[in-house]
Design a protein around this motif. Structure first.
Motif, PDB file in Angstrom:
ATOM      1  N   VAL A 149       0.835  -1.202   0.000  1.00  0.00           N
ATOM      2  CA  VAL A 149       0.000   0.000   0.000  1.00  0.00           C
ATOM      3  C   VAL A 149       0.871   1.254   0.000  1.00  0.00           C
ATOM      4  N   SER A 150       1.966   1.211   0.744  1.00  0.00           N
ATOM      5  CA  SER A 150       2.873   2.353   0.834  1.00  0.00           C
ATOM      6  C   SER A 150       4.309   1.854   0.849  1.00  0.00           C
ATOM      7  N   GLU A 151       5.108   2.340  -0.087  1.00  0.00           N
ATOM      8  CA  GLU A 151       6.498   1.920  -0.192  1.00  0.00           C
ATOM      9  C   GLU A 151       7.266   2.184   1.097  1.00  0.00           C
ATOM     10  N   SER A 152       6.934   3.265   1.780  1.00  0.00           N
ATOM     11  CA  SER A 152       7.637   3.616   3.018  1.00  0.00           C
ATOM     12  C   SER A 152       7.165   2.816   4.224  1.00  0.00           C
ATOM     13  N   GLY A 153       5.987   2.206   4.104  1.00  0.00           N
ATOM     14  CA  GLY A 153       5.408   1.494   5.250  1.00  0.00           C
ATOM     15  C   GLY A 153       4.570   2.379   6.149  1.00  0.00           C
ATOM     16  N   TYR A 154       4.308   3.635   5.701  1.00  0.00           N
ATOM     17  CA  TYR A 154       3.537   4.590   6.499  1.00  0.00           C
ATOM     18  C   TYR A 154       2.625   5.397   5.578  1.00  0.00           C
ATOM     19  N   GLY A 155       1.580   5.955   6.142  1.00  0.00           N
ATOM     20  CA  GLY A 155       0.682   6.786   5.356  1.00  0.00           C
ATOM     21  C   GLY A 155      -0.502   7.257   6.163  1.00  0.00           C
ATOM     22  N   TYR A 156      -1.416   7.945   5.470  1.00  0.00           N
ATOM     23  CA  TYR A 156      -2.528   8.635   6.106  1.00  0.00           C
ATOM     24  C   TYR A 156      -3.866   7.952   5.807  1.00  0.00           C
ATOM     25  N   MET A 157      -4.733   7.935   6.805  1.00  0.00           N
ATOM     26  CA  MET A 157      -6.128   7.530   6.632  1.00  0.00           C
ATOM     27  C   MET A 157      -6.980   8.408   7.554  1.00  0.00           C
ATOM     28  N   GLU A 158      -8.297   8.397   7.321  1.00  0.00           N
ATOM     29  CA  GLU A 158      -9.199   9.174   8.160  1.00  0.00           C
ATOM     30  C   GLU A 158     -10.479   8.398   8.416  1.00  0.00           C
ATOM     31  N   GLY A 159     -11.274   8.876   9.355  1.00  0.00           N
ATOM     32  CA  GLY A 159     -12.571   8.272   9.637  1.00  0.00           C
ATOM     33  C   GLY A 159     -12.790   8.053  11.122  1.00  0.00           C
ATOM     34  N   THR A 160     -14.037   7.746  11.485  1.00  0.00           N
ATOM     35  CA  THR A 160     -14.266   7.337  12.871  1.00  0.00           C
ATOM     36  C   THR A 160     -13.537   6.032  13.144  1.00  0.00           C
TER      37      THR A 160
END
Length: 544
Positions: A351-362
């Protein structure tokens, strides 16, 4: 004769947005800035944990407020987690080999990875990190082409390893010495495969039976007050409707809240935490809206209600969930709108080459509360305090930060900004949310302070042993500072039971049927009394 039929319903993920990856170059830049320390390089971007009020200021407009977070900084001075506390994550599979997660993954020592045998006899084959209830397998799957990385992201919010010089920090990830709370994988989603009531029920019981005390649930049903044009048929609209319509689910959750934990541990019963839902509806979705669980609404970095969050009846508390559409005018060098206004956490590499990323929601707000609950239980374990599930739930709700004053006026956002850019500006009336975001925003620091005088002192347990059987007890768990103490046990009638030391444990053996009183004295002068009962014909744990 069939007396009742319970529908095996499809269970809905409480998230729809895909993850926005953090680029490898940004990760490397953050790591270079902190190379001389053990600090987590991405913590400065985690406004949800420590909000300094300096991230979202542009053209005189401020979209962040200092301390609009879950108050980790103060809480971490009291506790950073405890490896004896287990959080069961009911979600997609988790990338268990992620370097920022692996040390804090729960491990079933009695099983072998990818084994086709049930070595520990718990009814599940090869359940080393948990179990895949979608495919009925011990193999956890996180890299299906259609997986969003959501389970991995949730796990990182709760217990990514703190102070290891890698990536992100988390609510209860320890201090870098391996003492973070443990994540148990209870996989109920995989790729496009939906989940069902039956899979969920099995996962909940598994969690309780295998030591979890917090249930992290970013799933549920559409709010009963949701817009039918956008969301189709609404879900349950009342406690009665849900209990009537999903009795097996209710029974499983009752089993967890009543039977998880221990009468002799820091918590008796288990805490179930749910995402409130993302339909912008004036009522939380079930099961979370039930009076027996915690349902979480989502906020932005300025305490305002997230543009998508459910609110109103059934909402217990709020927590940071991010609000990409609100931060639409923040554009980075990759031309992604508003991503920095979301929650940054761990992701699988596909999902992410770096192994980190953003998501949102309850569904992102929810793990903040699960992490805070786990942190509170960790602190109770350290203080040798014992609370019931209800006591902890009520403390968590009563110690929140008030946020009603920030629900005022109009909030401008750009709907679908991630897909079409900032070309559809809209507004919500924040006044509608006042008094409807639960008791306020969860506050880890205030909750841990309240734990100090809550519940009762933990006591050395009464023991039940089979005749000819034995049971091991770690005495340090029942005395403050117990790891530094030595212990002497006196058994009044050694014809009933005996005791011997085995390292950090005391091994009690049942000699003959009967009961005897006993005392354990610690080297700090504290003495506790308990009873040993030996039963003939009992199982190995002493129960008939």
């Amino acid at each position: 004769q069939v007396q009742k039929v319970d529908v095996n319903r499809t269970v809905k993920r409480n998230y729809t947005h895909r993850a926005t990856p953090l680029s490898q170059s940004k990760l490397e830049g953050a790591m270079a800035a902190t190379r001389a320390t053990t600090a987590d390089p991405l913590l400065p971007a985690q406004w949800n944990l420590i909000n300094r009020g300096d991230l979202f200021i542009k053209d005189g407009v401020i979209k962040s407020i200092k301390d609009a977070d879950v108050q980790c900084q103060g809480a971490w001075e009291k506790s950073t987690g405890d490896s004896s506390v287990i959080v069961a994550v009911l979600d997609e599979g988790i990338f268990v080999e992620h370097p920022d997660l692996l040390p804090n993954m729960w491990v079933n020592e009695g099983e072998t990875l990818r084994s086709d045998t049930d070595a520990d006899g718990n009814g599940y084959k090869g359940d080393v990190y948990g179990y895949n209830f979608v495919h009925q397998s011990g193999k956890i799957v996180w890299n299906d082409v259609f997986d969003s990385g959501h389970g991995t992201h949730v796990a990182g919010v709760i217990s990514a390893v703190n102070n290891n010089g890698l990536g992100v920090s988390s609510v209860a990830g320890g201090d870098g010495s391996g003492n973070g709370v443990k994540i148990m994988v209870c996989q109920i989603f995989s790729g496009y495969t939906g989940s069902s009531s039956l899979a969920v029920v099995r996962a909940i019981k598994y969690a309780a039976d295998n030591g979890a005390v917090v249930l992290q649930c970013s799933w549920g049903y559409v709010s009963g007050a949701a817009n039918t044009y956008d969301w189709g048929e609404p879900g349950f609209a009342s406690q009665e409707e849900w209990e009537t319509g999903a009795p097996l689910e209710k029974s499983a959750l009752d089993y967890f809240t009543h039977n998880a934990g221990s009468a002799n541990g820091p918590i008796e019963g288990g805490v179930a935490v749910f995402a409130g839902g993302n339909e912008s509806a004036p009522m939380a979705g079930y099961p979370g809206a039930s009076e027996d669980y915690i349902s979480v609404a989502a906020t932005a970095a300025d305490f305002t209600a997230a543009t998508y969050t459910n609110y109103g009846p059934g909402t217990s508390v709020s927590a940071p969930g991010g609000d990409q559409d609100y931060y639409f005018d923040y554009v980075d060098d990759e031309h992604n709108y508003g991503e920095v206004g979301c929650v940054l956490s761990t992701l699988p590499y596909h999902v992410s080459e770096s192994g980190y990323g953003y998501m949102e929601g309850t569904s992102m707000a929810c793990p903040h509360v699960s992490g805070v609950a786990a942190l509170a239980i960790s602190y109770a374990a350290e203080l040798r305090r014992h609370l019931t599930e209800k006591e902890l739930r009520e403390l968590l709700i009563s110690t929140t930060t008030p946020i009603d004053e920030f629900q005022t006026g109009a909030k401008t956002y750009s709907r679908y900004v991630a897909d079409i850019g900032p070309i559809q500006p809209m507004q919500i009336n924040l006044n509608l949310y006042r008094g409807k975001m639960g008791s306020g925003q969860v506050n880890a620091d205030a909750l841990l302070a309240a734990i100090e005088g809550a519940g009762r002192e933990m006591r050395f347990p009464n023991l039940y042993i089979a005749e000819g059987g034995s049971t091991a007890v770690v005495p340090s768990r029942y005395f403050v500072g117990g790891e530094e103490l030595t212990y002497t046990v006196t058994i009044d009638n050694t014809s009933v039971a005996t005791v011997a030391s085995e390292g950090s444990k005391l091994l009690f053996k049942g000699v003959d049927e009967g009961s005897t009183t006993a005392r354990i004295a610690a080297s700090n002068g504290t003495t506790q009394s308990f009873t040993i009962t030996v039963r003939r014909g009992a199982s190995s744990n002493g129960w008939l």
